[in-house]
Design an enzyme around this catalytic site. Structure first.
Site, mmCIF file in Angstrom:
data_model
loop_
_atom_site.group_PDB
_atom_site.id
_atom_site.type_symbol
_atom_site.label_atom_id
_atom_site.label_comp_id
_atom_site.label_asym_id
_atom_site.label_seq_id
_atom_site.Cartn_x
_atom_site.Cartn_y
_atom_site.Cartn_z
ATOM 1 N N TYR A 81 9.505 39.024 17.112
ATOM 2 C CA TYR A 81 9.508 38.321 15.806
ATOM 3 C C TYR A 81 10.757 38.011 15.485
ATOM 4 O O TYR A 81 11.781 37.930 16.213
ATOM 5 C CB TYR A 81 8.634 38.748 14.899
ATOM 6 C CG TYR A 81 8.119 38.022 13.908
ATOM 7 C CD1 TYR A 81 7.062 37.080 14.193
ATOM 8 C CD2 TYR A 81 8.770 37.943 12.699
ATOM 9 C CE1 TYR A 81 6.900 35.980 13.655
ATOM 10 C CE2 TYR A 81 8.256 36.970 11.834
ATOM 11 C CZ TYR A 81 7.574 35.849 12.099
ATOM 12 O OH TYR A 81 7.273 34.908 11.192
ATOM 13 N N ARG A 118 8.290 24.321 8.161
ATOM 14 C CA ARG A 118 9.392 25.069 7.750
ATOM 15 C C ARG A 118 9.400 26.276 8.492
ATOM 16 O O ARG A 118 8.953 27.325 7.913
ATOM 17 C CB ARG A 118 9.310 25.242 6.100
ATOM 18 C CG ARG A 118 10.651 25.736 5.306
ATOM 19 C CD ARG A 118 10.556 27.123 4.845
ATOM 20 N NE ARG A 118 9.990 28.022 5.720
ATOM 21 C CZ ARG A 118 9.712 29.181 5.389
ATOM 22 N NH1 ARG A 118 9.575 29.645 4.072
ATOM 23 N NH2 ARG A 118 9.420 30.195 6.354
ATOM 24 N N LYS A 139 3.579 36.628 14.799
ATOM 25 C CA LYS A 139 2.757 37.251 13.500
ATOM 26 C C LYS A 139 1.457 38.111 13.992
ATOM 27 O O LYS A 139 1.215 39.125 13.559
ATOM 28 C CB LYS A 139 2.353 36.381 12.499
ATOM 29 C CG LYS A 139 3.574 35.830 11.721
ATOM 30 C CD LYS A 139 3.869 36.403 10.203
ATOM 31 C CE LYS A 139 5.028 36.523 9.840
ATOM 32 N NZ LYS A 139 5.261 36.368 8.262
ATOM 33 N N GLU A 195 1.191 30.080 7.169
ATOM 34 C CA GLU A 195 2.594 30.429 7.532
ATOM 35 C C GLU A 195 3.517 29.360 7.518
ATOM 36 O O GLU A 195 3.220 28.489 8.465
ATOM 37 C CB GLU A 195 2.383 31.502 8.667
ATOM 38 C CG GLU A 195 3.404 32.201 9.424
ATOM 39 C CD GLU A 195 3.957 33.342 8.485
ATOM 40 O OE1 GLU A 195 2.944 33.983 7.918
ATOM 41 O OE2 GLU A 195 4.973 33.502 8.192
ATOM 42 N N ASP A 196 4.647 29.277 7.267
ATOM 43 C CA ASP A 196 5.908 28.598 7.347
ATOM 44 C C ASP A 196 5.305 27.131 6.888
ATOM 45 O O ASP A 196 5.658 26.068 7.889
ATOM 46 C CB ASP A 196 6.419 28.712 8.833
ATOM 47 C CG ASP A 196 7.184 30.067 8.872
ATOM 48 O OD1 ASP A 196 7.211 30.562 7.826
ATOM 49 O OD2 ASP A 196 7.818 30.193 9.822
ATOM 50 N N ASP A 224 1.649 34.100 3.446
ATOM 51 C CA ASP A 224 2.473 35.184 3.534
ATOM 52 C C ASP A 224 3.987 34.808 3.333
ATOM 53 O O ASP A 224 4.581 35.779 2.868
ATOM 54 C CB ASP A 224 2.643 35.671 5.182
ATOM 55 C CG ASP A 224 3.146 36.857 5.297
ATOM 56 O OD1 ASP A 224 2.923 37.828 4.728
ATOM 57 O OD2 ASP A 224 4.218 36.969 6.278
ATOM 58 N N ASP A 225 4.489 33.636 3.152
ATOM 59 C CA ASP A 225 5.807 33.312 2.854
ATOM 60 C C ASP A 225 5.922 33.612 1.497
ATOM 61 O O ASP A 225 7.052 33.901 0.751
ATOM 62 C CB ASP A 225 6.167 32.008 3.132
ATOM 63 C CG ASP A 225 5.963 31.769 4.681
ATOM 64 O OD1 ASP A 225 6.636 32.398 5.677
ATOM 65 O OD2 ASP A 225 5.124 30.843 5.050
ATOM 66 N N ASN A 281 16.341 34.439 6.707
ATOM 67 C CA ASN A 281 16.169 34.675 8.236
ATOM 68 C C ASN A 281 16.543 33.284 9.136
ATOM 69 O O ASN A 281 16.587 32.280 8.304
ATOM 70 C CB ASN A 281 14.718 34.867 8.658
ATOM 71 C CG ASN A 281 14.320 36.338 8.036
ATOM 72 O OD1 ASN A 281 14.990 37.228 8.128
ATOM 73 N ND2 ASN A 281 13.209 36.394 7.326
HETATM 74 P P1 NAD Z 1 12.037 27.315 0.574
HETATM 75 O O1 NAD Z 1 12.475 26.148 1.489
HETATM 76 O O2 NAD Z 1 10.470 27.312 -0.086
HETATM 77 O O3 NAD Z 1 13.037 27.505 -0.463
HETATM 78 C C1 NAD Z 1 14.531 27.676 -0.366
HETATM 79 C C2 NAD Z 1 15.151 27.623 -1.700
HETATM 80 O O4 NAD Z 1 16.547 27.919 -1.456
HETATM 81 C C3 NAD Z 1 14.876 26.347 -2.448
HETATM 82 O O5 NAD Z 1 14.750 26.650 -3.482
HETATM 83 C C4 NAD Z 1 16.251 25.838 -2.181
HETATM 84 O O6 NAD Z 1 16.816 24.672 -3.321
HETATM 85 C C5 NAD Z 1 17.446 26.844 -2.264
HETATM 86 N N1 NAD Z 1 18.523 26.334 -1.818
HETATM 87 C C6 NAD Z 1 18.890 25.608 -0.708
HETATM 88 N N2 NAD Z 1 20.330 25.666 -0.572
HETATM 89 C C7 NAD Z 1 20.632 26.335 -1.664
HETATM 90 C C8 NAD Z 1 22.010 26.420 -1.913
HETATM 91 N N3 NAD Z 1 23.039 25.979 -1.373
HETATM 92 N N4 NAD Z 1 22.196 26.847 -2.979
HETATM 93 C C9 NAD Z 1 21.122 27.610 -3.796
HETATM 94 N N5 NAD Z 1 20.013 27.749 -3.430
HETATM 95 C C10 NAD Z 1 19.719 26.678 -2.372
HETATM 96 O O7 NAD Z 1 12.162 28.724 1.896
HETATM 97 P P2 NAD Z 1 11.597 29.890 1.588
HETATM 98 O O8 NAD Z 1 10.110 30.059 2.150
HETATM 99 O O9 NAD Z 1 11.757 30.320 -0.006
HETATM 100 O O10 NAD Z 1 12.539 30.822 2.390
HETATM 101 C C11 NAD Z 1 13.965 30.980 2.075
HETATM 102 C C12 NAD Z 1 14.687 32.009 2.973
HETATM 103 O O11 NAD Z 1 14.245 33.248 2.756
HETATM 104 C C13 NAD Z 1 14.518 31.742 4.415
HETATM 105 O O12 NAD Z 1 15.619 31.824 5.227
HETATM 106 C C14 NAD Z 1 13.397 32.575 4.971
HETATM 107 O O13 NAD Z 1 13.667 32.891 6.188
HETATM 108 C C15 NAD Z 1 13.697 33.878 4.000
HETATM 109 N N6 NAD Z 1 12.473 34.873 4.159
HETATM 110 C C16 NAD Z 1 12.554 36.034 3.946
HETATM 111 C C17 NAD Z 1 11.779 36.890 3.856
HETATM 112 C C18 NAD Z 1 11.790 38.289 4.213
HETATM 113 O O14 NAD Z 1 12.875 38.891 4.343
HETATM 114 N N7 NAD Z 1 10.951 39.020 4.415
HETATM 115 C C19 NAD Z 1 10.316 36.198 3.828
HETATM 116 C C20 NAD Z 1 10.299 35.126 3.613
HETATM 117 C C21 NAD Z 1 11.372 34.237 3.406
#
Ligand code: NAD
Length: 565
Positions: free
Chosen positions: A106, A159, A177, A248-249, A271-272, A411
């Site tokens: 993963y 995504r 997953k 997912e994604d 899950d996200d 991530n």
């Molecule tokens: P998403 O695309 O839905 O959201 C991303 C957000 O970041 C948006 O609101 C965007 O406006 C904001 N953003 C982008 N550029 C920016 C900047 N320069 N300044 C401020 N904000 C900015 O994505 P998501 O599903 O919310 O995932 C976001 C991140 O979180 C990913 O990298 C993902 O890998 C990580 N994530 C981690 C976990 C975990 O740790 N368990 C779980 C899910 C997602």
């Protein structure tokens, strides 16, 4: 074995899966572990090297092979090939070496694997349903060889992690997953189905890459896309009654909508949004224990207002409501900062999902200035933007909070808002840190810090097991809080002493079965199922968990011909 018995067993085996066919069947293959008697009756003599190696020796060989590989992508390819060849051995190896291998099967390696999926592709796994299958999705589903599917993980590849639109190459995510469902909570692999909806891609590189595995056309949009998903949801739930569908994604413009549309209609979750919220709430609850500052006194600033951030914001708000705050008070503890700056009421560009968290404050487009303004006790990075948390920000927090909570959840590792080492060294060890992808232990001035990994795998496998055992028909938000509290309760004082706010990964199967138990109890208590609670729920859960062990074919064959040992 007597000659008569031998003849009977051989005759019986004649009708069973045998010979080369058996060696090419990953579910039943034991490779060099077939015993000499099995080799005789199953027509395997000469097809295997003579020496018999038990599973322990096979594991030794696999680990030796993995460790000499040059990089993690090669390790990923090697492990995928093992999964295709000998599923039992694959799961035994992964379970026994979860800490070492989870980052391979993963995140972070799966991200690179998806980016190169068409180039490293060997054998198909799961189902690909394409835009051209519209109108006959039900027929495509009939081609899946197993009927008892309980968990589907589905992506449309728009995504993938923080890596953007990878189209059909995103298939690595549902595969990974579901491997974790089996490894972490013992969901039988035959009950797991990875699906990619190949609705096109906007990724220019993939559209011109001859080795891309998806159809090379732009994404379906609007009504066409919605109709496709609608047909899929109807067909999948009809083909596999009671199935759990994990989204997912998906990109956030579809993820929130589809969740809202289907959550009360089917047994489905995202899950996200919800899984991330649950694991992060668990992390926050443990961090609160460590900091000594109650949740209601925390002020949380999310950097990123997408699926992850907004999902976490809602779940933390509902946890605060449970502690007696009004919904408005609860939400006022959660602030958001997106690509345009602080999410405040005066902004006119906010999409619907951000509105509940738009508060009264002056507009700020600089994160450090926003921190000075609202004085968060916790910053949670979910932006996908690497190295955006700085020393100045953490030092600013230290001026008003003893133990700042710093979660850099983006991530893969390359996208993390800061590293574990940075968070601990900038704060002189006072920060309570967690990340999305794993970081190594940090030694600082003679103290060891074990960074927590807010890995969704702490939640979804146990939740899936709880769903299967309880027969829950819907996954309500409250159930994600139940799972979060269950996980947080399993963090020991000795974990906290090391700064570790999640249980050790080595304990994941025990942790998942407890989450499944707490989850199923809540389902039965709230009557979210038509099933009645079993007399011994713990035993039911234990029995439902798949253990990767080789079948004793001889014993099975003897039983088939009615021989009692
Ligand atoms: P998403 O695309 O839905 O959201 C991303 C957000 O970041 C948006 O609101 C965007 O406006 C904001 N953003 C982008 N550029 C920016 C900047 N320069 N300044 C401020 N904000 C900015 O994505 P998501 O599903 O919310 O995932 C976001 C991140 O979180 C990913 O990298 C993902 O890998 C990580 N994530 C981690 C976990 C975990 O740790 N368990 C779980 C899910 C997602």
């Amino acid at each position: 074995m007597s000659m008569d018995l031998h003849r009977n067993v051989v005759r019986e085996a004649g009708s069973a899966n045998r010979g080369v066919k058996l060696l090419h069947d990953p579910v039943h293959n034991k490779g060099t572990a077939f015993t000499s008697e099995e080799r005789i009756v199953l027509g395997l003599r000469g097809l295997l090297p003579p020496r018999i190696h038990d599973m322990d020796l096979q594991i030794k060989r696999v680990m030796e092979n993995i460790r000499v590989k040059n990089n993690d992508l090669e390790r990923y390819v090697f492990l995928s090939a093992l999964q295709d060849r000998n599923e039992t051995l694959y799961y035994r190896v992964v379970i026994d070496h979860l800490k070492e291998l989870m980052p391979i099967i993963y995140t972070p390696t799966v991200g690179e694997a998806c980016q190169k999926f068409g180039h490293i592709f060997r054998r198909p796994r799961g189902l690909f349903i394409s835009a051209s299958d519209k109108g006959s999705i039900h027929d495509v589903l009939q081609n899946w060889p197993h009927r008892d599917v309980k968990v589907v993980v589905v992506t449309d590849g728009e995504r993938i992690l923080g890596l953007g639109d990878l189209g059909a190459d995103g298939m690595g995510i549902p595969i990974g997953k579901l491997a974790l469902y089996t490894a972490c909570a013992g969901i039988n692999p035959n009950q797991c189905l990875p699906i990619t909806l190949d609705v096109g891609t906007e990724n220019k590189n993939l559209l011109s890459d001859p080795l891309y595995i998806g159809n090379q056309h732009p994404r379906l949009k609007g009504e066409q896309y919605d109709d496709f998903i609608e047909e899929f949801m109807g067909a999948i739930t009809q083909t596999f009654p009671g199935v759990i569908v994990q989204f997912e994604d998906f990109a956030n413009h579809n993820a929130f909508r589809l969740l809202a549309k289907y959550r009360d209609q089917y047994c489905t979750f995202n899950d996200d949004i919800q899984g991330t919220a649950s694991v992060t709430l668990a992390g926050v609850l443990s961090a609160v224990r460590l900091s000594g500052k109650p949740l209601k006194d925390q002020n949380i600033l999310f950097f990123g207002a997408g699926e992850a951030g907004i999902g976490i914001g809602h779940l933390i708000s509902s946890e605060l409501e449970g502690k007696g705050l009004s919904l408005e008070e609860a939400r006022s503890k959660c602030w958001f900062f997106d690509s345009k700056g602080l999410v405040v009421k005066s902004r006119t560009d906010l999409v619907d999902h951000k509105l509940p968290f738009a508060h009264d404050a002056e507009q700020q487009s600089d994160l450090l200035e926003a921190i000075k303004l609202i004085k968060p006790t916790a910053i949670i990075g979910v932006s996908g933007m690497p190295q955006t948390f700085t020393r100045a920000m953490v030092e600013e927090m230290l001026t008003y909070v003893e133990r700042p909570i710093v979660f850099a959840l983006s991530n893969p590792t390359s996208k993390s808002e800061c590293t574990a080492k940075q968070a601990y060294s900038w704060s002189n060890g006072r920060a309570i840190f967690a990340s999305g992808s794993p970081f190594d232990v940090v030694e600082l001035h003679g103290t060891t810090f074990v960074p927590g990994q807010a890995n969704n795998a702490y939640i979804f496998p146990g939740l899936g097991l709880g769903l299967i055992v309880s027969g829950a028909e819907r996954v309500t938000d409250e159930l994600f809080s139940v799972a979060a509290r269950s996980l947080a309760h399993q963090v020991s004082d000795s974990d906290l002493k090391l700064g570790r706010i999640f249980p050790a990964l080595e304990r994941i199967r025990e942790v998942s079965s407890q989450i499944a138990y707490d989850f199923a109890m809540a389902v039965f208590n709230r009557k979210l199922t038509k099933q009645t609670m079993p007399d011994d729920l713990k035993k039911e859960i234990k029995n439902a968990m798949f253990e990767p062990e080789y079948t004793d074919y001889l014993a099975e064959l003897k039983q088939a011909i009615g021989v009692i040992n």
